[in-house]
Design a protein around this motif. Structure first.
Motif, PDB file in Angstrom:
ATOM      1  N   VAL A 133       5.681   2.669 -39.887  1.00  0.00           N
ATOM      2  CA  VAL A 133       5.652   1.252 -39.520  1.00  0.00           C
ATOM      3  C   VAL A 133       4.386   1.007 -38.707  1.00  0.00           C
ATOM      4  CG1 VAL A 133       6.825  -0.628 -38.329  1.00  0.00           C
ATOM      5  CG2 VAL A 133       8.162   1.157 -39.468  1.00  0.00           C
ATOM      6  N   CYS A 134       3.548   0.093 -39.149  1.00  0.00           N
ATOM      7  CA  CYS A 134       2.295  -0.157 -38.451  1.00  0.00           C
ATOM      8  C   CYS A 134       2.557  -0.768 -37.079  1.00  0.00           C
ATOM      9  CB  CYS A 134       1.398  -1.089 -39.275  1.00  0.00           C
ATOM     10  SG  CYS A 134      -0.226  -1.327 -38.511  1.00  0.00           S
ATOM     11  N   ALA A 135       1.994  -0.138 -36.053  1.00  0.00           N
ATOM     12  CA  ALA A 135       2.124  -0.616 -34.674  1.00  0.00           C
ATOM     13  C   ALA A 135       0.767  -0.554 -33.984  1.00  0.00           C
ATOM     14  CB  ALA A 135       3.144   0.227 -33.916  1.00  0.00           C
ATOM     15  N   HIS A 136      -0.288  -0.778 -34.755  1.00  0.00           N
ATOM     16  CA  HIS A 136      -1.657  -0.604 -34.284  1.00  0.00           C
ATOM     17  C   HIS A 136      -2.136  -1.874 -33.574  1.00  0.00           C
ATOM     18  CE1 HIS A 136      -5.732   1.501 -35.341  1.00  0.00           C
ATOM     19  NE2 HIS A 136      -5.677   1.116 -34.085  1.00  0.00           N
ATOM     20  N   GLY A 137      -1.715  -2.041 -32.333  1.00  0.00           N
ATOM     21  CA  GLY A 137      -2.027  -3.243 -31.585  1.00  0.00           C
ATOM     22  C   GLY A 137      -3.501  -3.467 -31.331  1.00  0.00           C
ATOM     23  N   LYS A 138      -4.291  -2.391 -31.220  1.00  0.00           N
ATOM     24  CA  LYS A 138      -5.729  -2.542 -31.004  1.00  0.00           C
ATOM     25  C   LYS A 138      -6.411  -3.125 -32.236  1.00  0.00           C
ATOM     26  CE  LYS A 138      -6.601  -0.901 -26.807  1.00  0.00           C
ATOM     27  NZ  LYS A 138      -7.177   0.435 -26.641  1.00  0.00           N
ATOM     28  N   ARG A 139      -5.791  -2.968 -33.399  1.00  0.00           N
ATOM     29  CA  ARG A 139      -6.337  -3.532 -34.633  1.00  0.00           C
ATOM     30  C   ARG A 139      -5.937  -5.000 -34.774  1.00  0.00           C
ATOM     31  NH1 ARG A 139      -9.021  -0.631 -38.767  1.00  0.00           N
ATOM     32  NH2 ARG A 139      -9.871  -2.187 -40.165  1.00  0.00           N
ATOM     33  N   ASP A 140      -4.667  -5.279 -34.493  1.00  0.00           N
ATOM     34  CA  ASP A 140      -4.202  -6.666 -34.509  1.00  0.00           C
ATOM     35  C   ASP A 140      -2.897  -6.747 -33.725  1.00  0.00           C
ATOM     36  OD1 ASP A 140      -4.742  -9.389 -36.225  1.00  0.00           O
ATOM     37  OD2 ASP A 140      -2.629  -9.117 -35.751  1.00  0.00           O
ATOM     38  N   GLN A 141      -2.763  -7.788 -32.929  1.00  0.00           N
ATOM     39  CA  GLN A 141      -1.603  -7.910 -32.060  1.00  0.00           C
ATOM     40  C   GLN A 141      -0.300  -8.058 -32.827  1.00  0.00           C
ATOM     41  OE1 GLN A 141      -1.369 -11.626 -29.800  1.00  0.00           O
ATOM     42  NE2 GLN A 141      -2.933 -12.531 -31.111  1.00  0.00           N
ATOM     43  N   CYS A 142      -0.341  -8.582 -34.046  1.00  0.00           N
ATOM     44  CA  CYS A 142       0.889  -8.762 -34.815  1.00  0.00           C
ATOM     45  C   CYS A 142       1.585  -7.429 -35.078  1.00  0.00           C
ATOM     46  CB  CYS A 142       0.581  -9.448 -36.143  1.00  0.00           C
ATOM     47  SG  CYS A 142       0.206 -11.208 -35.985  1.00  0.00           S
ATOM     48  N   CYS A 143       0.801  -6.382 -35.287  1.00  0.00           N
ATOM     49  CA  CYS A 143       1.388  -5.075 -35.586  1.00  0.00           C
ATOM     50  C   CYS A 143       2.165  -4.538 -34.395  1.00  0.00           C
ATOM     51  CB  CYS A 143       0.292  -4.093 -35.996  1.00  0.00           C
ATOM     52  SG  CYS A 143      -0.558  -4.587 -37.510  1.00  0.00           S
ATOM     53  N   ALA A 144       1.611  -4.682 -33.210  1.00  0.00           N
ATOM     54  CA  ALA A 144       2.318  -4.220 -32.014  1.00  0.00           C
ATOM     55  C   ALA A 144       3.508  -5.117 -31.714  1.00  0.00           C
ATOM     56  CB  ALA A 144       1.362  -4.185 -30.826  1.00  0.00           C
ATOM     57  N   LEU A 145       3.320  -6.408 -31.815  1.00  0.00           N
ATOM     58  CA  LEU A 145       4.347  -7.374 -31.460  1.00  0.00           C
ATOM     59  C   LEU A 145       5.570  -7.261 -32.364  1.00  0.00           C
ATOM     60  CD1 LEU A 145       5.082  -9.819 -29.673  1.00  0.00           C
ATOM     61  CD2 LEU A 145       3.990 -11.278 -31.397  1.00  0.00           C
ATOM     62  N   PHE A 146       5.336  -7.119 -33.660  1.00  0.00           N
ATOM     63  CA  PHE A 146       6.443  -7.118 -34.611  1.00  0.00           C
ATOM     64  C   PHE A 146       6.792  -5.728 -35.142  1.00  0.00           C
ATOM     65  CE2 PHE A 146       4.344 -11.359 -35.257  1.00  0.00           C
ATOM     66  CZ  PHE A 146       5.316 -12.088 -34.596  1.00  0.00           C
ATOM     67  N   GLY A 147       5.808  -4.824 -35.163  1.00  0.00           N
ATOM     68  CA  GLY A 147       6.055  -3.510 -35.743  1.00  0.00           C
ATOM     69  C   GLY A 147       6.819  -2.561 -34.840  1.00  0.00           C
ATOM     70  N   ARG A 148       6.493  -2.567 -33.563  1.00  0.00           N
ATOM     71  CA  ARG A 148       7.118  -1.597 -32.660  1.00  0.00           C
ATOM     72  C   ARG A 148       8.632  -1.736 -32.568  1.00  0.00           C
ATOM     73  NH1 ARG A 148       2.496  -1.534 -27.855  1.00  0.00           N
ATOM     74  NH2 ARG A 148       0.956  -0.332 -29.062  1.00  0.00           N
ATOM     75  N   PRO A 149       9.183  -2.946 -32.466  1.00  0.00           N
ATOM     76  CA  PRO A 149      10.652  -3.045 -32.440  1.00  0.00           C
ATOM     77  C   PRO A 149      11.307  -2.518 -33.718  1.00  0.00           C
ATOM     78  CG  PRO A 149       9.648  -5.071 -31.642  1.00  0.00           C
ATOM     79  CD  PRO A 149       8.542  -4.253 -32.234  1.00  0.00           C
ATOM     80  N   ILE A 150      10.690  -2.769 -34.867  1.00  0.00           N
ATOM     81  CA  ILE A 150      11.236  -2.277 -36.126  1.00  0.00           C
ATOM     82  C   ILE A 150      11.212  -0.751 -36.149  1.00  0.00           C
ATOM     83  CG2 ILE A 150      10.974  -2.265 -38.636  1.00  0.00           C
ATOM     84  CD1 ILE A 150      11.826  -4.965 -37.589  1.00  0.00           C
ATOM     85  N   ALA A 151      10.095  -0.168 -35.724  1.00  0.00           N
ATOM     86  CA  ALA A 151       9.980   1.287 -35.704  1.00  0.00           C
ATOM     87  C   ALA A 151      11.020   1.903 -34.783  1.00  0.00           C
ATOM     88  CB  ALA A 151       8.576   1.688 -35.262  1.00  0.00           C
ATOM     89  N   ALA A 152      11.237   1.296 -33.626  1.00  0.00           N
ATOM     90  CA  ALA A 152      12.231   1.812 -32.681  1.00  0.00           C
ATOM     91  C   ALA A 152      13.631   1.755 -33.268  1.00  0.00           C
ATOM     92  CB  ALA A 152      12.165   1.030 -31.373  1.00  0.00           C
ATOM     93  N   ASN A 153      13.953   0.655 -33.932  1.00  0.00           N
ATOM     94  CA  ASN A 153      15.277   0.529 -34.542  1.00  0.00           C
ATOM     95  C   ASN A 153      15.476   1.536 -35.668  1.00  0.00           C
ATOM     96  OD1 ASN A 153      15.888  -1.590 -32.832  1.00  0.00           O
ATOM     97  ND2 ASN A 153      15.294  -3.176 -34.295  1.00  0.00           N
ATOM     98  N   LEU A 154      14.444   1.750 -36.453  1.00  0.00           N
ATOM     99  CA  LEU A 154      14.540   2.722 -37.542  1.00  0.00           C
ATOM    100  C   LEU A 154      14.662   4.142 -37.010  1.00  0.00           C
ATOM    101  CD1 LEU A 154      11.902   1.271 -40.034  1.00  0.00           C
ATOM    102  CD2 LEU A 154      14.368   1.349 -40.368  1.00  0.00           C
TER     103      LEU A 154
END
Length: 310
Positions: A133-154
């Protein structure tokens, strides 16, 4: 003025940019565990060190392998042992292997050209889908904002299989997820859709919710496969997709989709222009195009083409 000013890039894309055909085309993967913060670049001097970065960048480019940083969701103490996954996501014969290293220089011992062939036996075979799950916030904030919660749940449901990862291509479709080694690429998923995708792969099926395409396919082939799966509601497990050249039409393309039972479909696609908008948060607007399916023709029954999107 474009009408998308001030919006997150993922919100701007969600207005009317279709998901099919947007999976980044990749077949060889090198996924290296790198805890802590990442720089903007997938391989950056500040992350892996100047010596490793320069050499690995050259080697991955030469072998056409995508370098990807991964880390376990949440805060984890780094023990000095890194997990490495190597994978090939070509449409037929895909595979994934896992091993561990204690020194980043061990990556330079890998013959990355082996990732373009059959399983090399470097590591242990990975039987269950690897979840990135992309969580690369330094590349774009959307990935950190939306990706990290999904990755944690998975990670709660699939411990040791779900990882945060660096840029996969397509932060405007965040939350973005890739399932290896099949290369199934998803966007705009919530936890339920992500779990459904994982469970489908485990039983040899494909979930369509949020599906962008397979990384081993050309965008036209990605669109064609999804269009056929959407039209034929059952009985489609493994499909072969081949792009065709259509010399009689402009701004369109063809692909033939074949099931192992002999059923075949020809899908005509076309490229459409959409209003310009930002591809990354804060970036200047750029032209946007999308590939859409126009018609599906059954080559088995001789049915006339079926309109998909007029």
């Amino acid at each position: 003025m474009t009408g998308f000013e001030g919006m997150l890039c993922s919100a701007a894309a969600a207005v009317d940019v279709p998901l099919p055909g947007t999976a980044t085309r990749v077949t060889g993967w090198l996924c290296v565990e790198q805890p802590g913060a990442w720089g903007r670049d997938v391989i950056g001097d500040e992350v892996l060190g100047q010596e490793i970065t320069a050499e690995l960048a050259v080697r991955t480019a030469a072998a056409k392998v995508r370098p990807t940083l991964i880390r376990r969701p949440g805060r984890n103490e780094f023990t000095g042992v890194r997990t490495v996954f190597i994978a090939n996501s070509r449409p037929q014969g895909f595979w994934c292997e896992r091993f561990e290293i204690t020194d980043l220089k061990q990556l330079l011992d890998l013959d990355l050209n082996l990732l373009n062939g059959p399983p090399p036996g470097i590591g242990a075979p990975v039987r269950d889908p690897l979840i990135l799950v992309c969580a690369h916030g330094k590349r774009d904030q959307c990935c950190a904002l939306f990706g990290r919660p999904i990755a944690a749940n998975l990670a709660a449901d699939y411990p040791d299989r779900a990882w945060e990862c660096s840029h996969t291509g397509g932060h405007r479709f965040a939350p973005a997820m890739v399932l290896l080694p099949a290369g199934l690429t998803y966007g705009r998923v919530d936890t339920a859709a992500a779990v459904a995708a994982v469970e489908a792969v485990q039983r040899g099926a494909v979930s369509l919710a949020g599906l962008r395409g397979r990384s081993g396919h050309h965008p036209v082939e990605q669109v064609a496969e999804i269009a056929v799966r959407e039209q034929v509601s059952a009985g489609l497990d493994e499909l072969d997709v081949r792009r065709e050249t259509d010399s009689t039409a402009t701004n369109s393309d063809l692909a033939v989709v074949t099931h192992r039972d002999g059923r075949r479909w020809r899908v005509r696609t076309r490229t459409v222009e959409l209003p310009p908008r930002q591809a990354s948060c804060g970036a200047a607007p750029k032209p946007v195009t999308a590939i859409v399916a126009d018609q599906i023709q059954s080559l088995t029954t001789g049915e006339w083409p079926r309109l998909v999107l007029g």
